[in-house]
Design an enzyme around this catalytic site. Sequence first.
Site, PDB file in Angstrom:
ATOM      1  N   PHE A  21     -10.735 -15.534  -7.318  1.00 58.29           N
ATOM      2  CA  PHE A  21     -12.084 -15.060  -8.084  1.00 58.29           C
ATOM      3  C   PHE A  21     -12.884 -16.315  -7.957  1.00 58.29           C
ATOM      4  O   PHE A  21     -12.697 -17.601  -8.259  1.00 58.29           O
ATOM      5  CB  PHE A  21     -11.623 -14.887  -9.278  1.00 58.29           C
ATOM      6  CG  PHE A  21     -12.739 -13.998 -10.052  1.00 58.29           C
ATOM      7  CD1 PHE A  21     -12.806 -12.733  -9.745  1.00 58.29           C
ATOM      8  CD2 PHE A  21     -13.212 -14.589 -11.140  1.00 58.29           C
ATOM      9  CE1 PHE A  21     -13.896 -12.150 -10.491  1.00 58.29           C
ATOM     10  CE2 PHE A  21     -14.244 -13.948 -11.939  1.00 58.29           C
ATOM     11  CZ  PHE A  21     -14.655 -12.613 -11.619  1.00 58.29           C
ATOM     12  N   GLU A  79     -10.381  -2.959  -3.460  1.00 60.06           N
ATOM     13  CA  GLU A  79      -8.737  -3.462  -3.503  1.00 60.06           C
ATOM     14  C   GLU A  79      -8.630  -4.453  -4.471  1.00 60.06           C
ATOM     15  O   GLU A  79      -7.752  -4.902  -5.012  1.00 60.06           O
ATOM     16  CB  GLU A  79      -8.310  -3.922  -2.113  1.00 60.06           C
ATOM     17  CG  GLU A  79      -8.205  -2.453  -1.171  1.00 60.06           C
ATOM     18  CD  GLU A  79      -7.917  -2.846   0.177  1.00 60.06           C
ATOM     19  OE1 GLU A  79      -6.587  -2.322   0.559  1.00 60.06           O
ATOM     20  OE2 GLU A  79      -8.309  -3.425   0.997  1.00 60.06           O
ATOM     21  N   LYS A 125       0.838  -1.236  -0.028  1.00 64.06           N
ATOM     22  CA  LYS A 125      -0.097  -0.076   0.051  1.00 64.06           C
ATOM     23  C   LYS A 125       0.955   1.290   0.061  1.00 64.06           C
ATOM     24  O   LYS A 125       0.490   2.413  -0.739  1.00 64.06           O
ATOM     25  CB  LYS A 125      -0.852  -0.152   1.081  1.00 64.06           C
ATOM     26  CG  LYS A 125      -2.229   1.130   1.409  1.00 64.06           C
ATOM     27  CD  LYS A 125      -2.854   0.609   2.445  1.00 64.06           C
ATOM     28  CE  LYS A 125      -4.006   1.683   2.805  1.00 64.06           C
ATOM     29  NZ  LYS A 125      -5.288   1.418   2.013  1.00 64.06           N
ATOM     30  N   LEU A 153      -7.139 -18.931 -10.668  1.00 63.79           N
ATOM     31  CA  LEU A 153      -7.676 -17.843 -10.320  1.00 63.79           C
ATOM     32  C   LEU A 153      -7.921 -17.898  -8.658  1.00 63.79           C
ATOM     33  O   LEU A 153      -9.103 -17.960  -8.400  1.00 63.79           O
ATOM     34  CB  LEU A 153      -9.006 -17.571 -11.038  1.00 63.79           C
ATOM     35  CG  LEU A 153      -8.670 -17.044 -12.605  1.00 63.79           C
ATOM     36  CD1 LEU A 153     -10.078 -16.941 -13.095  1.00 63.79           C
ATOM     37  CD2 LEU A 153      -7.818 -16.190 -12.958  1.00 63.79           C
ATOM     38  N   TRP A 164     -13.712  19.181   0.574  1.00 62.36           N
ATOM     39  CA  TRP A 164     -11.968  18.792   0.827  1.00 62.36           C
ATOM     40  C   TRP A 164     -11.691  19.590   1.528  1.00 62.36           C
ATOM     41  O   TRP A 164     -11.729  21.118   1.605  1.00 62.36           O
ATOM     42  CB  TRP A 164     -11.495  18.761  -0.567  1.00 62.36           C
ATOM     43  CG  TRP A 164      -9.887  19.250  -0.733  1.00 62.36           C
ATOM     44  CD1 TRP A 164      -9.372  20.266  -0.874  1.00 62.36           C
ATOM     45  CD2 TRP A 164      -8.814  18.250  -0.214  1.00 62.36           C
ATOM     46  NE1 TRP A 164      -7.988  20.166  -0.851  1.00 62.36           N
ATOM     47  CE2 TRP A 164      -7.875  18.860  -0.569  1.00 62.36           C
ATOM     48  CE3 TRP A 164      -8.806  16.909   0.161  1.00 62.36           C
ATOM     49  CZ2 TRP A 164      -6.570  18.223  -0.178  1.00 62.36           C
ATOM     50  CZ3 TRP A 164      -7.541  16.289   0.491  1.00 62.36           C
ATOM     51  CH2 TRP A 164      -6.561  16.846   0.185  1.00 62.36           C
ATOM     52  N   ASP A 198      -6.502 -12.667   1.790  1.00 56.89           N
ATOM     53  CA  ASP A 198      -6.354 -11.347   1.098  1.00 56.89           C
ATOM     54  C   ASP A 198      -5.236 -11.375   0.167  1.00 56.89           C
ATOM     55  O   ASP A 198      -4.627 -10.345  -0.029  1.00 56.89           O
ATOM     56  CB  ASP A 198      -6.105 -10.308   2.136  1.00 56.89           C
ATOM     57  CG  ASP A 198      -7.077  -9.966   3.130  1.00 56.89           C
ATOM     58  OD1 ASP A 198      -8.147 -10.472   2.924  1.00 56.89           O
ATOM     59  OD2 ASP A 198      -6.875  -9.629   4.233  1.00 56.89           O
ATOM     60  N   GLU A 242     -14.525  -8.264   1.923  1.00 55.41           N
ATOM     61  CA  GLU A 242     -14.959  -6.807   2.441  1.00 55.41           C
ATOM     62  C   GLU A 242     -14.404  -5.776   1.214  1.00 55.41           C
ATOM     63  O   GLU A 242     -15.313  -5.166   0.592  1.00 55.41           O
ATOM     64  CB  GLU A 242     -13.995  -6.359   3.581  1.00 55.41           C
ATOM     65  CG  GLU A 242     -14.284  -5.043   4.370  1.00 55.41           C
ATOM     66  CD  GLU A 242     -13.470  -5.066   5.685  1.00 55.41           C
ATOM     67  OE1 GLU A 242     -13.874  -4.843   6.856  1.00 55.41           O
ATOM     68  OE2 GLU A 242     -12.344  -5.040   5.682  1.00 55.41           O
TER      69      GLU A 242
END
Length: 753
Positions: free
Chosen positions: A499, A525, A375, A496, A671, A444, A521
């Site tokens: 998926f 992502e 990340k 996969l 913002w 994940d 969740e």
Amino acid sequence: MNKLNTLMATLLLTTSLSHASTDVVQVGAGGWRTQPSAADQKVPEAPFRTPDMLQRAAPTNQWYSSVMFTRWSEVLHALPLTAKATQNGLEIGFPKKVITPTDRKDVEVTYPHTADITLRPLSFRPEAALLAGHGDWSVDISFPNQDQSLKTTVAHGSPFVFATLSHGDLGFDLAADLQAHIWSRDARVLIVKGVSKTYAAFAPTGGTWRQGALAWTLNLPTDKRYMSVAVMPNENDSTVQQFLASAYTHISNTKAEFRVDQDKNEVVTTFLVETHNKEGVRASTIVGLYPHHYFGNKDLPATAVGSLPSIRGELKFYAADKFTTKSVYQGFVPYWPGVKDTAKSRAIVSNLSKESSRARRMMLEIGQGPYWQGKGLQRISHLMTVADVQGETATRDKLLALIKKRAEEWLSGQSARTYFHYSPTLGTVASYPEEYDAVKDMNDHHFHYGYWIRAAADIGMRDPEWIKAEKWGGMIDLLVADIATAQRGRKDFPYLRNFDPYEGHSWASGTGMSPDGNNQESSSEAINAWVGLMLWGSLQGRQDLVDLGTYLYATEIQSINHYWFDIHGLTLPPEYKNVEVSMLFGGKLAHNTWWIDEPRQIHGINLLPLTASSTYLAASPVFTHKNMAALEQEIDIYQGRGKRAKPDDIWQDLFAKYVALVDPKKGLARWNEWGSIELGDTRTHAQHWLFFLNEVGTPDLSMTANTKFYASFKAATGQRTYMVYNPTKLPLDVRFSDGYILKALPVSLTVSP
């Protein structure tokens, strides 16, 4: 031999030849460790597989994966049925909706499994339940005892469960609230009735049903030890007759085959059910289509067999061995061009200067493992991109060098703390230090590795040498193979991994050990991972990977819009009080997160990371505004419970950017330049996003083009902006669906004048 096959052949060979003196297998300039460090968790074993299945990589992260990890499975949410392997045999249920109020003043919706029917072998007691085979959306479960076995097949969307016995007869146990009788029109058929549910069980010709004190028994001929049971839309004789016609057509395999039609800019997926006819005249099986299959689909069979409710909305049944769906691929570009306004450009560069000086720390602010590092790499690669498009080349080069150095430290295999490890136990890449049970429970992987793949693509756009296989590209290919191997039945990696081709989205849990089934969740992502695949494939000259990413990207977006956001109003039950689902399970809908029930993070987890490929979130401006109105109401409820977010404006940048996709002025008004920033983003990137959309307008998702990486924006004045990213070394004439042609320059982003 394609690049993936070459990589994996090398991987297996080097695994077998690794010397005891080293545990690092070199892959180009990098390497992976053959063993985890002594203090690190090993990947779990999946022993509950038949010998044939033990020769293949384990299909983790699927709706049926729990079968492999425990002697008796967790609940399998096949839809419309649930199933559970037990010491008695296979339990079958047709779950009903349960509404549970929460402290958040909303509700959770569950469809819990209860055993309506249990298929129980009478001549032996099973020793375990084993994964005996699987298709793209079907699973075979074997209940063995030495040379005897019961084999059952369950599939997504199928109202049937199929069973074959090697020896003896079959016990047919019913829940106390169910009653059964033999159908008057055919003694092979047992009708099972309960409140709001009807099953039919189908014996082979020559088989007989016998009623006992507590259960029925199916006496089977020695040459016909098979049967099937189905949940039906109703008990009408015509419906029973229709199901009887398909009852002896047993499912043997299921495949979802896709192709990308570049001229029409759509993904065409054909769902094929392979069957074995046990007796009589062969008939088509019965398939249950989810809303994302039938919504707007003009290619379905003319007549449905009926429908049943489910946690995904109404399932519609058709007598068919195949059906086709078509999803429009709505393109994206990897980044947006620089902001033209001089004053706004200066403001962006001012923030860029501050954040680039802190980039090393910003790259790893919370966690120490592969999720937060990936990340962080993508966070800084996007900061680098802003520097690039705003003409700050010295800053771009500084940030590029920083993220390359950090990535290389992990990819080298030389650290005993931060490294990647290939394990043949399951056929997977594990990464350390472990975060979020990514090793223990195989959770994940697409989230984690998606960030790495996308960041590597951002590097490759600026340094093609770095991503070559003999440099660092080979290690990234290993991460790609972990989540996106497109060949079935391999020994090194499963097909996969994350998926689900039938549900049309990914699953996050590796083992699936929950009665609520598997879950996902952060749908956003998952999208980030498929975007990474497309960009990586384009830079590596791998059209197969670009097309695979296109299929995953376009398909997952369809499921997100139906099952997370319900923008078409077909799936969320009326009792559900929220406007979106943040945690989607096989058998549960929840508006929460795994770590906190604070509303901003509940809503934001299915938005982040907001990148130039997140334009799909602009599909329904009505939903966007409804979603943000609901957020404000939930914040009031949260504070009314005596709780406060820390900080109060947590993730305000996400929501400003999200709103700006459908209303740039309103997004900019939300913002706060000095407010909180989600730690996968930067102040500079958010500011560039908002200023850019205020210049060009909102994404026009009705526009298509005859290339993969394109975008179109329409300002309130009607002015259109077209852009194309061309990863090839030749110019391209790209035609947009309104007739506009843009000559896209090689290896660059081209923007219309």
